[in-house]
Design a protein around this motif. Sequence first.
Motif, mmCIF file in Angstrom:
data_model
loop_
_atom_site.group_PDB
_atom_site.id
_atom_site.type_symbol
_atom_site.label_atom_id
_atom_site.label_comp_id
_atom_site.label_asym_id
_atom_site.label_seq_id
_atom_site.Cartn_x
_atom_site.Cartn_y
_atom_site.Cartn_z
ATOM 1 N N MET A 86 -13.968 35.562 48.262
ATOM 2 C CA MET A 86 -13.160 34.755 47.349
ATOM 3 C C MET A 86 -11.764 35.358 47.164
ATOM 4 S SD MET A 86 -15.963 33.706 44.430
ATOM 5 C CE MET A 86 -14.824 32.791 43.417
ATOM 6 N N MET A 87 -11.699 36.658 47.315
ATOM 7 C CA MET A 87 -10.396 37.334 47.149
ATOM 8 C C MET A 87 -9.452 37.036 48.315
ATOM 9 S SD MET A 87 -10.856 38.803 44.266
ATOM 10 C CE MET A 87 -9.426 39.885 44.206
ATOM 11 N N ALA A 88 -10.040 36.560 49.421
ATOM 12 C CA ALA A 88 -9.210 36.367 50.618
ATOM 13 C C ALA A 88 -8.997 34.898 50.982
ATOM 14 C CB ALA A 88 -9.849 37.095 51.803
ATOM 15 N N VAL A 89 -9.627 33.956 50.239
ATOM 16 C CA VAL A 89 -9.492 32.541 50.599
ATOM 17 C C VAL A 89 -8.077 32.041 50.286
ATOM 18 C CG1 VAL A 89 -11.935 32.072 50.262
ATOM 19 C CG2 VAL A 89 -10.355 31.787 48.348
ATOM 20 N N LYS A 90 -7.658 30.973 50.990
ATOM 21 C CA LYS A 90 -6.291 30.450 50.845
ATOM 22 C C LYS A 90 -6.250 29.073 50.204
ATOM 23 C CE LYS A 90 -4.655 33.074 54.842
ATOM 24 N NZ LYS A 90 -4.012 33.006 56.183
ATOM 25 N N THR A 91 -7.445 28.419 50.140
ATOM 26 C CA THR A 91 -7.450 27.066 49.561
ATOM 27 C C THR A 91 -8.467 26.984 48.431
ATOM 28 O OG1 THR A 91 -9.179 26.205 51.006
ATOM 29 C CG2 THR A 91 -6.891 26.118 51.840
ATOM 30 N N ASN A 92 -8.217 25.994 47.550
ATOM 31 C CA ASN A 92 -9.144 25.775 46.439
ATOM 32 C C ASN A 92 -10.517 25.322 46.928
ATOM 33 O OD1 ASN A 92 -7.263 26.506 44.507
ATOM 34 N ND2 ASN A 92 -6.485 24.406 44.249
ATOM 35 N N ASP A 93 -10.529 24.543 47.997
ATOM 36 C CA ASP A 93 -11.804 24.046 48.521
ATOM 37 C C ASP A 93 -12.671 25.212 48.986
ATOM 38 O OD1 ASP A 93 -11.122 21.461 47.995
ATOM 39 O OD2 ASP A 93 -10.419 21.029 50.041
ATOM 40 N N GLU A 94 -12.054 26.168 49.670
ATOM 41 C CA GLU A 94 -12.804 27.335 50.121
ATOM 42 C C GLU A 94 -13.310 28.157 48.934
ATOM 43 O OE1 GLU A 94 -10.697 28.364 54.419
ATOM 44 O OE2 GLU A 94 -9.850 29.199 52.572
ATOM 45 N N TYR A 95 -12.461 28.249 47.903
ATOM 46 C CA TYR A 95 -12.832 29.013 46.700
ATOM 47 C C TYR A 95 -14.032 28.356 46.008
ATOM 48 C CZ TYR A 95 -12.313 31.530 42.291
ATOM 49 O OH TYR A 95 -12.543 32.318 41.178
ATOM 50 N N ARG A 96 -13.922 26.994 45.856
ATOM 51 C CA ARG A 96 -15.019 26.275 45.187
ATOM 52 C C ARG A 96 -16.313 26.350 46.002
ATOM 53 N NH1 ARG A 96 -10.759 22.775 43.620
ATOM 54 N NH2 ARG A 96 -11.058 21.512 45.487
ATOM 55 N N ALA A 97 -16.196 26.340 47.307
ATOM 56 C CA ALA A 97 -17.372 26.411 48.171
ATOM 57 C C ALA A 97 -18.088 27.756 47.991
ATOM 58 C CB ALA A 97 -16.988 26.213 49.623
ATOM 59 N N LEU A 98 -17.286 28.822 47.932
ATOM 60 C CA LEU A 98 -17.888 30.145 47.732
ATOM 61 C C LEU A 98 -18.482 30.273 46.324
ATOM 62 C CD1 LEU A 98 -15.189 32.383 49.469
ATOM 63 C CD2 LEU A 98 -17.556 32.031 50.229
ATOM 64 N N GLN A 99 -17.793 29.676 45.355
ATOM 65 C CA GLN A 99 -18.292 29.710 43.990
ATOM 66 C C GLN A 99 -19.638 28.966 43.899
ATOM 67 O OE1 GLN A 99 -15.828 27.759 40.992
ATOM 68 N NE2 GLN A 99 -16.207 29.479 39.605
ATOM 69 N N HIS A 100 -19.723 27.856 44.612
ATOM 70 C CA HIS A 100 -20.970 27.083 44.647
ATOM 71 C C HIS A 100 -22.109 27.910 45.263
ATOM 72 C CE1 HIS A 100 -23.665 23.657 45.059
ATOM 73 N NE2 HIS A 100 -23.838 23.995 46.337
ATOM 74 N N GLU A 101 -21.765 28.643 46.331
ATOM 75 C CA GLU A 101 -22.771 29.483 46.977
ATOM 76 C C GLU A 101 -23.262 30.576 46.024
ATOM 77 O OE1 GLU A 101 -24.299 29.158 49.784
ATOM 78 O OE2 GLU A 101 -23.140 27.433 50.490
ATOM 79 N N ILE A 102 -22.316 31.135 45.260
ATOM 80 C CA ILE A 102 -22.690 32.190 44.306
ATOM 81 C C ILE A 102 -23.615 31.628 43.225
ATOM 82 C CG2 ILE A 102 -21.806 33.679 42.472
ATOM 83 C CD1 ILE A 102 -19.326 34.131 44.229
ATOM 84 N N GLU A 103 -23.257 30.456 42.698
ATOM 85 C CA GLU A 103 -24.088 29.830 41.657
ATOM 86 C C GLU A 103 -25.485 29.505 42.181
ATOM 87 O OE1 GLU A 103 -21.771 26.501 40.490
ATOM 88 O OE2 GLU A 103 -20.375 27.673 39.235
#
Length: 243
Positions: free
Chosen positions: A81-98
């Motif tokens: 998440m610290m290295a992503v460049k787009t919000n979509d990538e961030y939300r996708a990783l956040q979803h995986e964490i949840e």
Amino acid sequence: MNSDLKQLIRIQAIDLSIQELRARIDKFPGISKALDAELKSAQAGLESAKEKNKNNQSSRKKLEIEIISIEGKISKYRDQMMAVKTNDEYRALQHEIEHAQLGIRKIEDDILNFMMEAETGQADVKAAEALLNEDQVKVSTQRKQLEEENKRDLSALESSVKERQEIEASISPDLLFQYDRVRKHRGGIGVGPASNEMCGTCTVRLRPQVFQEIRKNAQIITCDACQRILYDPENLDHPFEVA
């Protein structure tokens, strides 16, 4: 009193005793085997309870390892998440964490259930151990008693057989053969009492004159119906003669 009749009455009593002794002796192996089975059942119960506890611990251990693995994935997702460049990538990783965290909570619930089962399992092991100890004491006591009884029966059987052989020598071989033949075909009874003008064993009525002769116990007289040798129990020389 007729000497042969007197000895036959005694032999009949001995034969009934031998029959009873042999029946008990024949049951000894089966009873002993049943005691072994009872003890094995208690041992199997304890082993089953211990195995259930062992499986419980193994299952909990696997779930704990699974949680560690998922936590490792969550850590990687956070690094990504610290290295992503787009919000979509961030939300996708956040979803995986949840999703991973939800999986951990479910596994933790399963572990809690296993822990509750383990408490019951430990109580089951203690109960099985107590039952086994109780059965061991009980079986040991019963086996000792059984072996002592069997030893007494074997000794009594040996004495009875020896006594019978001694009495046989004083009886006419033909008469002894007659008695043995009837006894073997009439439920172990070759000599029986007569009373009230009836054969006391097969209950067939006797002719009055025959019954009067039987009452004297002076000769060998048989029942016409069952062929047993008859005697009058009220006209014996000694109580031991009663079959």
